[in-house]
Scaffold this motif. Structure first.
Motif, PDB file in Angstrom:
ATOM      1  N   GLU A  77       0.727  -1.548  -0.041  1.00 26.08           N
ATOM      2  CA  GLU A  77      -0.290   0.201   0.235  1.00 26.08           C
ATOM      3  C   GLU A  77       1.083   1.083  -0.232  1.00 26.08           C
ATOM      4  OE1 GLU A  77      -3.265   2.319   3.491  1.00 26.08           O
ATOM      5  OE2 GLU A  77      -2.950   0.003   2.788  1.00 26.08           O
ATOM      6  N   LEU A  78       1.782   0.721   0.753  1.00 22.91           N
ATOM      7  CA  LEU A  78       2.585   2.342   0.478  1.00 22.91           C
ATOM      8  C   LEU A  78       3.664   2.209  -0.649  1.00 22.91           C
ATOM      9  CD1 LEU A  78       4.250   4.785   2.386  1.00 22.91           C
ATOM     10  CD2 LEU A  78       5.994   2.911   3.318  1.00 22.91           C
ATOM     11  N   LEU A  79       3.857   1.896  -1.627  1.00 24.54           N
ATOM     12  CA  LEU A  79       4.090   1.882  -2.590  1.00 24.54           C
ATOM     13  C   LEU A  79       3.444   2.368  -3.585  1.00 24.54           C
ATOM     14  CD1 LEU A  79       6.517  -1.556  -2.876  1.00 24.54           C
ATOM     15  CD2 LEU A  79       7.399   0.347  -2.359  1.00 24.54           C
ATOM     16  N   ALA A  80       1.806   1.696  -3.699  1.00 26.32           N
ATOM     17  CA  ALA A  80       1.129   2.634  -4.438  1.00 26.32           C
ATOM     18  C   ALA A  80       1.118   4.035  -3.668  1.00 26.32           C
ATOM     19  CB  ALA A  80      -0.070   2.065  -4.375  1.00 26.32           C
ATOM     20  N   MET A  81       1.003   4.773  -2.322  1.00 28.53           N
ATOM     21  CA  MET A  81       0.648   5.811  -2.146  1.00 28.53           C
ATOM     22  C   MET A  81       2.056   6.536  -2.890  1.00 28.53           C
ATOM     23  SD  MET A  81      -2.209   5.667  -1.280  1.00 28.53           S
ATOM     24  CE  MET A  81      -2.293   7.275   0.350  1.00 28.53           C
ATOM     25  N   ILE A  82       3.083   6.332  -2.877  1.00 26.83           N
ATOM     26  CA  ILE A  82       3.986   6.741  -3.457  1.00 26.83           C
ATOM     27  C   ILE A  82       4.368   7.112  -4.394  1.00 26.83           C
ATOM     28  CG2 ILE A  82       6.918   6.840  -3.897  1.00 26.83           C
ATOM     29  CD1 ILE A  82       6.932   5.385  -0.966  1.00 26.83           C
ATOM     30  N   ARG A  83       4.055   6.591  -5.094  1.00 27.16           N
ATOM     31  CA  ARG A  83       3.728   6.517  -6.930  1.00 27.16           C
ATOM     32  C   ARG A  83       2.596   7.542  -6.829  1.00 27.16           C
ATOM     33  NH1 ARG A  83       4.482   0.402  -6.836  1.00 27.16           N
ATOM     34  NH2 ARG A  83       6.517   0.226  -7.795  1.00 27.16           N
ATOM     35  N   ASP A  84       1.643   7.122  -6.357  1.00 26.34           N
ATOM     36  CA  ASP A  84       0.300   8.148  -6.695  1.00 26.34           C
ATOM     37  C   ASP A  84       0.689   9.673  -5.750  1.00 26.34           C
ATOM     38  OD1 ASP A  84      -2.441   9.002  -7.524  1.00 26.34           O
ATOM     39  OD2 ASP A  84      -2.441   9.110  -4.845  1.00 26.34           O
TER      40      ASP A  84
END
Length: 73
Positions: free
Chosen positions: A34-41
């Motif tokens: 989830e953190l990786l997706a949030m960073i990309r976003d």
């Protein structure tokens, strides 16, 4: 000028918090995925579509390394 984003990742209660200091931005997630997706976003929302920084790599720096034992509990 550096050509990458460096996010410092550290746990905070039940969350993982990622902070980039240059440029200043931060996000969080309950799991690493989830953190990786949030960073990309976050990066995609921060810069316009033609900004070259959207092609920069994103490096994660974990401030607290996980510790494992060889024996199973």
């Amino acid at each position: 000028m550096k050509k990458e984003f460096i996010f410092e990742v550290e746990p905070d209660d039940n969350m993982l918090v990622a902070t980039c200091h240059e440029p200043e931005m931060a996000t969080q997630g309950e799991t690493l995925d989830e953190l990786l997706a949030m960073i990309r976003d976050l990066v995609q929302c921060r810069f316009t579509e033609n900004d070259e920084r959207l092609r920069w790599p994103i490096r994660l720096h974990f401030l607290q390394d996980p510790v494992l034992t060889a024996q199973m509990a």
